[in-house]
Write a protein that holds these residues in place. Sequence first.
Motif, PDB file in Angstrom:
ATOM      1  N   PHE A 186       0.844  -1.185   0.000  1.00 18.58           N
ATOM      2  CA  PHE A 186       0.000   0.000   0.000  1.00 18.58           C
ATOM      3  C   PHE A 186       0.880   1.235   0.000  1.00 18.58           C
ATOM      4  O   PHE A 186       1.706   1.432   0.892  1.00 18.58           O
ATOM      5  N   ALA A 187       0.731   2.052  -1.044  1.00 19.18           N
ATOM      6  CA  ALA A 187       1.435   3.325  -1.133  1.00 19.18           C
ATOM      7  C   ALA A 187       0.396   4.389  -1.477  1.00 19.18           C
ATOM      8  O   ALA A 187      -0.627   4.094  -2.103  1.00 19.18           O
ATOM      9  N   ARG A 188       0.644   5.603  -1.082  1.00 17.03           N
ATOM     10  CA  ARG A 188      -0.346   6.655  -1.327  1.00 17.03           C
ATOM     11  C   ARG A 188      -0.418   7.030  -2.795  1.00 17.03           C
ATOM     12  O   ARG A 188      -1.406   7.558  -3.260  1.00 17.03           O
ATOM     13  N   ARG A 189       0.654   6.770  -3.535  1.00 16.07           N
ATOM     14  CA  ARG A 189       0.696   7.091  -4.954  1.00 16.07           C
ATOM     15  C   ARG A 189       1.544   6.030  -5.618  1.00 16.07           C
ATOM     16  O   ARG A 189       2.551   5.607  -5.030  1.00 16.07           O
ATOM     17  N   HIS A 190       1.163   5.577  -6.816  1.00 18.56           N
ATOM     18  CA  HIS A 190       1.940   4.557  -7.506  1.00 18.56           C
ATOM     19  C   HIS A 190       3.388   5.003  -7.617  1.00 18.56           C
ATOM     20  O   HIS A 190       3.668   6.099  -8.091  1.00 18.56           O
ATOM     21  N   GLY A 191       4.287   4.135  -7.172  1.00 19.54           N
ATOM     22  CA  GLY A 191       5.707   4.447  -7.264  1.00 19.54           C
ATOM     23  C   GLY A 191       6.294   5.066  -6.013  1.00 19.54           C
ATOM     24  O   GLY A 191       7.507   5.128  -5.868  1.00 19.54           O
ATOM     25  N   ASP A 192       5.449   5.524  -5.102  1.00 20.34           N
ATOM     26  CA  ASP A 192       5.969   6.054  -3.843  1.00 20.34           C
ATOM     27  C   ASP A 192       6.417   4.901  -2.948  1.00 20.34           C
ATOM     28  O   ASP A 192       6.021   3.755  -3.141  1.00 20.34           O
ATOM     29  N   PHE A 193       7.207   5.231  -1.943  1.00 16.95           N
ATOM     30  CA  PHE A 193       7.543   4.222  -0.943  1.00 16.95           C
ATOM     31  C   PHE A 193       6.256   3.721  -0.297  1.00 16.95           C
ATOM     32  O   PHE A 193       5.369   4.506   0.050  1.00 16.95           O
ATOM     33  N   ALA A 194       6.193   2.393  -0.127  1.00 13.59           N
ATOM     34  CA  ALA A 194       5.008   1.805   0.483  1.00 13.59           C
ATOM     35  C   ALA A 194       4.996   2.060   1.986  1.00 13.59           C
ATOM     36  O   ALA A 194       6.031   2.094   2.635  1.00 13.59           O
ATOM     37  N   GLY A 261       2.017   7.522   8.700  1.00 13.54           N
ATOM     38  CA  GLY A 261       1.065   6.613   9.331  1.00 13.54           C
ATOM     39  C   GLY A 261       1.565   6.144  10.681  1.00 13.54           C
ATOM     40  O   GLY A 261       2.776   6.090  10.920  1.00 13.54           O
ATOM     41  N   THR A 262       0.613   5.774  11.550  1.00 18.13           N
ATOM     42  CA  THR A 262       0.997   5.301  12.882  1.00 18.13           C
ATOM     43  C   THR A 262       1.382   3.825  12.814  1.00 18.13           C
ATOM     44  O   THR A 262       1.063   3.108  11.861  1.00 18.13           O
ATOM     45  N   ALA A 263       2.023   3.371  13.877  1.00 16.40           N
ATOM     46  CA  ALA A 263       2.387   1.948  13.972  1.00 16.40           C
ATOM     47  C   ALA A 263       1.127   1.087  13.960  1.00 16.40           C
ATOM     48  O   ALA A 263       1.112   0.019  13.347  1.00 16.40           O
ATOM     49  N   GLU A 264       0.069   1.541  14.629  1.00 12.30           N
ATOM     50  CA  GLU A 264      -1.174   0.773  14.660  1.00 12.30           C
ATOM     51  C   GLU A 264      -1.731   0.626  13.246  1.00 12.30           C
ATOM     52  O   GLU A 264      -2.204  -0.438  12.848  1.00 12.30           O
ATOM     53  N   TYR A 265      -1.682   1.705  12.487  1.00 12.75           N
ATOM     54  CA  TYR A 265      -2.203   1.667  11.121  1.00 12.75           C
ATOM     55  C   TYR A 265      -1.384   0.716  10.255  1.00 12.75           C
ATOM     56  O   TYR A 265      -1.928  -0.093   9.496  1.00 12.75           O
TER      57      TYR A 265
END
Lengths: 290, 163
Positions: A186-194, A261-265
């Motif tokens: 899961f990354a916020r944008r294709h190609g970004d760090f997941a 993002g948080t650790a929980e997320y």
Amino acid sequence: MKPAVFDYSAPESIAEALGLLAEHGSGAKVLAGGQSLVPMLNFRLARPAHLIDINGVDSLSYISANGALRIGSMTRLTALGESGDVAGAHPIIPAAVAQIGHRAIRNRGTIGGSLAHNDPAAELPAVLMALDAEVTARSADGERVVGMQDLIEDRLFDTTLDDTELLTEIRIPAAAASSSFGFQEFARRHGDFALAGVAAVITTDGSTITHAALGAFGGTHATRLPTAEAALVGAETGDAAFAAAGAGAAADFPSTSDVHGTAEYRSHLINVLTVRALNDAAGHTGGGNG
Amino acid sequence: MAENMSVVLNVNGSGRSVSVEPRKTLADAIREDLGLTGTHLGCEHGVCGACTILLDGEVVRSCLMLAVQADGAEITTIEGIADGDALHPMQSAFSEYHGLQCGFCTPGMILAGIDVVSRNPDPSPQEIREEMGGNICRCTGYQKIVESVQAAAAAMSAEGGSA
């Protein structure tokens, strides 16, 4: 001028590169594809006294598919992702490579550079862990073979390679005939760090899982997921085993909080992505609990 | 101070010799030593795509290479894609479809667009968005860029796929 001053060498052979590493050791950095190191030089986060550019060492760029898959450390990610030999032996690799950065990054970035740099959000260390890959580390004094987990341990932006060692080859054992894979990130944008991702390889006998290897990335470091694997081996493929593996993956995952993002997320993501990857591996169309 | 090195950069079809420090990025050498300021520098750490060039026909970030690494390579910058006064179809499409506003990202967008169409002569809007996700624009909202690349792809197919 962006980077700080360094001396520059461009060896054309492995022996020449190893000689330079033996001479300069901890003061030197090896420049592979440069897609991580050059930004660090530009920010002056890295200030090596000596840069050893191995882009001219042609003998480090190859893919050989006789038995185990052998990949030279300077193989570019574009070549890795487009190789029919690689896709035939381990189709999880092109699936993962497609998620690494963008075309311009993959045209320069290399498999060995990704492993040696060991960004905890990088795909390849986790994928190669799940494939039980080994790497060859050479120095002027000789060579040794290191398993992926022993290369990474619990490190980030660092490996167990010595300052005088060069990562020359990645070797991946042949997959079992009945193995299959799932790769999810899961990354916020294709190609970004997941934010988080899972590489899952399972082998089945009928509907019984006989082998499971899961690698995760996006936490504090790349890691296998032993609790998830234990929940799968001996179980029947399906929702019950996959849910147990998802919970196990979240328990194993070295989660971390940052601005993204948080650790929980992230732990929640690993749970969901593990279930999805296992459904993909089992050929199920369901998206699990995601 | 490391000694300067002599490097030959074959830029847009002509060989140019420059003397650079090893630490100089290719982007800086293109701009400062060759005077080709169409290659723009945004982030200088490989995120924005403004400095995208073609190196031996492949898209790369010129801020993530050293000039000394490009010795002998064939480099194409935004200055090298038009045919005299006749714009490249990708340039014409960006003009016609308003694929730019301030223009800062445009050189990188156009070279990335040419690369996309060279590998996929009929890309879908989704494919263009994914392929060009590494090029950031802060003006257009991307819609017009996607339309421009699609229009250019059609024009380039019509004239025989020349890039």
